[in-house]
Design a protein around this motif. Structure first.
Motif, PDB file in Angstrom:
ATOM      1  N   PRO A   1     -53.824   3.433  38.808  1.00  0.00           N
ATOM      2  CA  PRO A   1     -52.619   2.608  38.270  1.00  0.00           C
ATOM      3  C   PRO A   1     -51.516   3.703  37.970  1.00  0.00           C
ATOM      4  O   PRO A   1     -51.870   4.797  37.374  1.00  0.00           O
ATOM      5  CB  PRO A   1     -53.403   2.134  36.829  1.00  0.00           C
ATOM      6  CG  PRO A   1     -54.741   2.122  37.128  1.00  0.00           C
ATOM      7  CD  PRO A   1     -55.191   3.371  38.050  1.00  0.00           C
ATOM      8  N   GLY A   2     -50.483   3.167  37.986  1.00  0.00           N
ATOM      9  CA  GLY A   2     -49.310   4.165  37.726  1.00  0.00           C
ATOM     10  C   GLY A   2     -49.004   5.173  38.939  1.00  0.00           C
ATOM     11  O   GLY A   2     -48.192   6.182  38.778  1.00  0.00           O
TER      12      GLY A   2
ATOM     13  N   VAL B   1     -46.365  -2.948  28.440  1.00  0.00           N
ATOM     14  CA  VAL B   1     -45.988  -3.722  29.639  1.00  0.00           C
ATOM     15  C   VAL B   1     -47.105  -4.930  29.431  1.00  0.00           C
ATOM     16  O   VAL B   1     -48.182  -4.966  28.792  1.00  0.00           O
ATOM     17  CB  VAL B   1     -46.310  -3.101  30.703  1.00  0.00           C
ATOM     18  CG1 VAL B   1     -46.378  -4.077  31.894  1.00  0.00           C
ATOM     19  CG2 VAL B   1     -45.761  -1.932  30.998  1.00  0.00           C
TER      20      VAL B   1
ATOM     21  N   CYS C   1     -51.989  -2.941  42.144  1.00  0.00           N
ATOM     22  CA  CYS C   1     -52.362  -1.985  41.078  1.00  0.00           C
ATOM     23  C   CYS C   1     -53.624  -2.395  40.419  1.00  0.00           C
ATOM     24  O   CYS C   1     -53.523  -3.515  39.981  1.00  0.00           O
ATOM     25  CB  CYS C   1     -51.108  -1.938  40.200  1.00  0.00           C
ATOM     26  SG  CYS C   1     -51.297  -0.679  38.769  1.00  0.00           S
TER      27      CYS C   1
ATOM     28  N   GLY D   1     -54.133  -1.943  37.431  1.00  0.00           N
ATOM     29  CA  GLY D   1     -53.840  -2.396  36.128  1.00  0.00           C
ATOM     30  C   GLY D   1     -53.300  -3.643  35.871  1.00  0.00           C
ATOM     31  O   GLY D   1     -53.286  -4.027  34.703  1.00  0.00           O
ATOM     32  N   VAL D   2     -53.295  -4.683  37.031  1.00  0.00           N
ATOM     33  CA  VAL D   2     -52.895  -6.010  36.714  1.00  0.00           C
ATOM     34  C   VAL D   2     -53.913  -6.948  37.443  1.00  0.00           C
ATOM     35  O   VAL D   2     -54.127  -6.538  38.499  1.00  0.00           O
ATOM     36  CB  VAL D   2     -51.489  -6.177  37.035  1.00  0.00           C
ATOM     37  CG1 VAL D   2     -51.111  -5.896  38.644  1.00  0.00           C
ATOM     38  CG2 VAL D   2     -51.137  -7.680  36.724  1.00  0.00           C
TER      39      VAL D   2
ATOM     40  N   ILE E   1     -52.193  -8.390  32.424  1.00  0.00           N
ATOM     41  CA  ILE E   1     -52.322  -6.706  32.343  1.00  0.00           C
ATOM     42  C   ILE E   1     -53.841  -6.115  31.977  1.00  0.00           C
ATOM     43  O   ILE E   1     -54.223  -6.853  30.932  1.00  0.00           O
ATOM     44  CB  ILE E   1     -51.395  -6.249  31.634  1.00  0.00           C
ATOM     45  CG1 ILE E   1     -49.799  -6.397  32.150  1.00  0.00           C
ATOM     46  CG2 ILE E   1     -51.577  -4.826  31.351  1.00  0.00           C
ATOM     47  CD1 ILE E   1     -49.588  -5.578  33.314  1.00  0.00           C
TER      48      ILE E   1
ATOM     49  N   CYS F   1     -54.311  -0.317  32.934  1.00  0.00           N
ATOM     50  CA  CYS F   1     -52.725  -0.113  32.988  1.00  0.00           C
ATOM     51  C   CYS F   1     -52.264   1.191  32.510  1.00  0.00           C
ATOM     52  O   CYS F   1     -52.464   1.619  31.280  1.00  0.00           O
ATOM     53  CB  CYS F   1     -52.135  -1.252  32.390  1.00  0.00           C
ATOM     54  SG  CYS F   1     -50.290  -1.192  32.471  1.00  0.00           S
ATOM     55  N   ALA F   2     -51.420   2.024  33.238  1.00  0.00           N
ATOM     56  CA  ALA F   2     -50.928   3.190  32.669  1.00  0.00           C
ATOM     57  C   ALA F   2     -49.539   2.935  32.282  1.00  0.00           C
ATOM     58  O   ALA F   2     -48.782   3.897  31.726  1.00  0.00           O
ATOM     59  CB  ALA F   2     -50.664   4.002  33.823  1.00  0.00           C
ATOM     60  N   GLU F   3     -49.080   1.361  32.144  1.00  0.00           N
ATOM     61  CA  GLU F   3     -47.793   1.155  31.635  1.00  0.00           C
ATOM     62  C   GLU F   3     -46.583   1.834  32.081  1.00  0.00           C
ATOM     63  O   GLU F   3     -45.745   2.452  31.380  1.00  0.00           O
ATOM     64  CB  GLU F   3     -47.669   1.348  30.142  1.00  0.00           C
ATOM     65  CG  GLU F   3     -49.115   0.154  29.552  1.00  0.00           C
ATOM     66  CD  GLU F   3     -48.979   0.254  28.087  1.00  0.00           C
ATOM     67  OE1 GLU F   3     -49.099  -0.936  27.582  1.00  0.00           O
ATOM     68  OE2 GLU F   3     -49.136   1.227  27.545  1.00  0.00           O
ATOM     69  N   CYS F   4     -46.756   2.132  33.649  1.00  0.00           N
ATOM     70  CA  CYS F   4     -45.634   2.856  34.171  1.00  0.00           C
ATOM     71  C   CYS F   4     -44.268   2.008  34.432  1.00  0.00           C
ATOM     72  O   CYS F   4     -43.285   2.513  34.668  1.00  0.00           O
ATOM     73  CB  CYS F   4     -46.086   3.207  35.580  1.00  0.00           C
ATOM     74  SG  CYS F   4     -46.527   2.135  36.665  1.00  0.00           S
ATOM     75  N   GLY F   5     -44.663   0.794  34.418  1.00  0.00           N
ATOM     76  CA  GLY F   5     -43.493  -0.288  34.642  1.00  0.00           C
ATOM     77  C   GLY F   5     -43.120  -0.731  36.066  1.00  0.00           C
ATOM     78  O   GLY F   5     -42.190  -1.478  36.179  1.00  0.00           O
ATOM     79  N   LEU F   6     -43.830  -0.039  36.873  1.00  0.00           N
ATOM     80  CA  LEU F   6     -43.384  -0.541  38.303  1.00  0.00           C
ATOM     81  C   LEU F   6     -43.332  -2.067  38.586  1.00  0.00           C
ATOM     82  O   LEU F   6     -42.485  -2.660  39.141  1.00  0.00           O
ATOM     83  CB  LEU F   6     -44.543   0.414  39.281  1.00  0.00           C
ATOM     84  CG  LEU F   6     -43.970   0.052  40.765  1.00  0.00           C
ATOM     85  CD1 LEU F   6     -42.474   0.919  41.071  1.00  0.00           C
ATOM     86  CD2 LEU F   6     -45.059   0.667  41.403  1.00  0.00           C
ATOM     87  N   CYS F   7     -44.637  -2.673  38.323  1.00  0.00           N
ATOM     88  CA  CYS F   7     -44.799  -4.039  38.387  1.00  0.00           C
ATOM     89  C   CYS F   7     -43.475  -4.690  37.857  1.00  0.00           C
ATOM     90  O   CYS F   7     -43.251  -5.816  38.254  1.00  0.00           O
ATOM     91  CB  CYS F   7     -46.296  -4.439  38.009  1.00  0.00           C
ATOM     92  SG  CYS F   7     -46.529  -4.113  36.370  1.00  0.00           S
TER      93      CYS F   7
HETATM   94  S1  SF4 Z   1     -47.309  -1.110  34.479  1.00  0.00           S
HETATM   95 FE1  SF4 Z   1     -47.963  -2.509  36.187  1.00  0.00          FE
HETATM   96  S2  SF4 Z   1     -47.904  -1.046  37.904  1.00  0.00           S
HETATM   97 FE2  SF4 Z   1     -47.962   0.217  36.225  1.00  0.00          FE
HETATM   98  S3  SF4 Z   1     -50.133   0.728  35.952  1.00  0.00           S
HETATM   99 FE3  SF4 Z   1     -49.618  -1.084  34.638  1.00  0.00          FE
HETATM  100  S4  SF4 Z   1     -50.362  -2.761  36.107  1.00  0.00           S
HETATM  101 FE4  SF4 Z   1     -49.979  -0.968  37.383  1.00  0.00          FE
END
Ligand code: SF4
Ligand code: SF4
Length: 339
Positions: A85-86, A278, A299, A301-302, A313, A318-324
């Motif tokens: 994730p992330g 996120v 990912c 994380g989702v 989520i 989830c690494a809460e990177c925000g990409l998704c």
């Molecule tokens: S924010 Fe989205 S893309 Fe990023 S780690 Fe969490 S689920 Fe994956």
């Protein structure tokens, strides 16, 4: 031990030096109990022990193996071989795939050994066409990049990581320049040797014993060699896609695109915080009619929540990177900057 009998050889040497009267016998590759090739799987270890203890060896029967598989199948959650994730490589390959599709000339992609190798596996984007060995990606690109004279019209993209660049890709880059190859070399710079356990490299600014040292700049090195060099944040997928498309059209020899973003695991170790909060806005999420975040972006994380037919989520992952959140086609994933 796998591969060469390093410990075995040195243990033997140490015992010889010590001239022990009652030195134990060391069994392993040298004695022929373990094979020099292949993986030390349980069957091989059992076979070696049987030889040592003079017990008749019986391989696991297919019925017994099936019993194990059935039990494990219930206990272990199946999981594809995919980026953490992330991970910035997820964003990079999303951009590379998009750029190739939009360019429309079916670019050939040669890649290398690192976390990004996973692109070639079933859960990756599978833009990778050729994968051979450490340093092979740019070397193969060097060859493909000279085929235009024989009517080969596909753009050539060669991928390596930052660590692989410093370890094994500078020589093929020089060869590609020397041989007038037309190619885009992409360096996926996550600022560490992530796959093998976070070893620093020449671009890290730290030695293997963590002392500060001169940081070799990949972009300065490539510019010095005469390449056009562009550096883009890997998470800026729009800019990465546009820049790669532009470089594929540039027929001026070897171009270098550095997609830079720190490995998420490294960032977490250093910063110990998540950049965003996120969550999925259930009102906007189209669930399985869309599925982009869990099926395409993949990912961990989702995930899909069958009950609500919405994406969800996975807080533990989830690494809460925000990409998704940036890529959700329905703007259903919200990212909120943490104070
Ligand atoms: S924010 Fe989205 S893309 Fe990023 S780690 Fe969490 S689920 Fe994956
Ligand atoms: S990409 Fe957005 S709309 Fe599609 S399933 Fe994921 S959260 Fe829902």
């Amino acid at each position: 031990e796998e591969v060469d009998p390093y410990v075995e050889t040195h243990a033997k040497a140490a015992m010889a030096d010590a001239r022990l009267a009652d030195a134990p016998e060391i069994l392993g590759r040298g004695s022929g109990h373990i094979s020099y090739v292949g993986e030390n799987n349980p069957d091989r270890v059992i076979a070696a022990l049987c030889r040592i203890f003079n017990i008749e060896y019986r391989a696991r029967t297919p019925e017994y193996q099936k019993k194990i598989d059935d039990i494990l199948g219930k206990l272990v959650v199946s999981r594809g071989l995919i980026w953490c994730p992330g991970c910035p490589h997820r964003a990079s390959f999303y951009s590379i795939k998009n750029a190739i599709k939009r360019d429309g000339r079916n670019a050939v992609v040669t890649s290398d050994i690192g976390c990004y190798t996973m692109d070639a596996f079933p859960d990756g984007t599978q833009v990778t066409n050729v994968l051979h060995c450490m340093g092979g990606g740019l070397g193969e690109g060097c060859g493909f990049g000279q085929l235009k004279q024989f009517g080969f019209e596909q753009p050539v993209i060669s991928i390596c990581g930052d660590s692989t660049f410093f370890h094994a890709s500078i020589t093929p880059l020089v060869n590609a320049i020397y041989n007038k190859s037309d190619m885009v070399a992409i360096i996926l710079d996550n600022s560490i040797t992530a796959m093998t356990g976070f070893q620093p490299h020449a671009g890290s600014g730290r030695t293997a014993t963590q002392e500060p040292t001169q940081m070799v700049s990949a972009e300065e090195l490539c510019r010095t060699l005469g390449c056009r060099v562009e550096v883009v944040d890997a998470f800026d997928t729009k800019a990465s896609t546009a820049k790669l498309m532009e470089l594929m059209k540039d027929e001026g020899g070897v171009k270098v695109l550095i997609l830079r973003r720190k490995c998420e695991l490294l960032r977490m170790r250093q910063e110990k915080t998540h950049p965003y909060k996120v969550w999925v806005d259930a009102e906007k999420c189209k669930g399985d009619k869309c599925g982009f975040c869990y099926r395409i972006l993949q990912c961990p994380g989702v995930a899909y929540d069958k009950q609500s037919d919405k994406a969800k989520i996975q807080e533990a992952l989830c690494a809460e990177c925000g990409l998704c959140a940036d890529l959700c086609p329905n703007k259903a994933i919200v990212k909120e900057e943490r104070a």
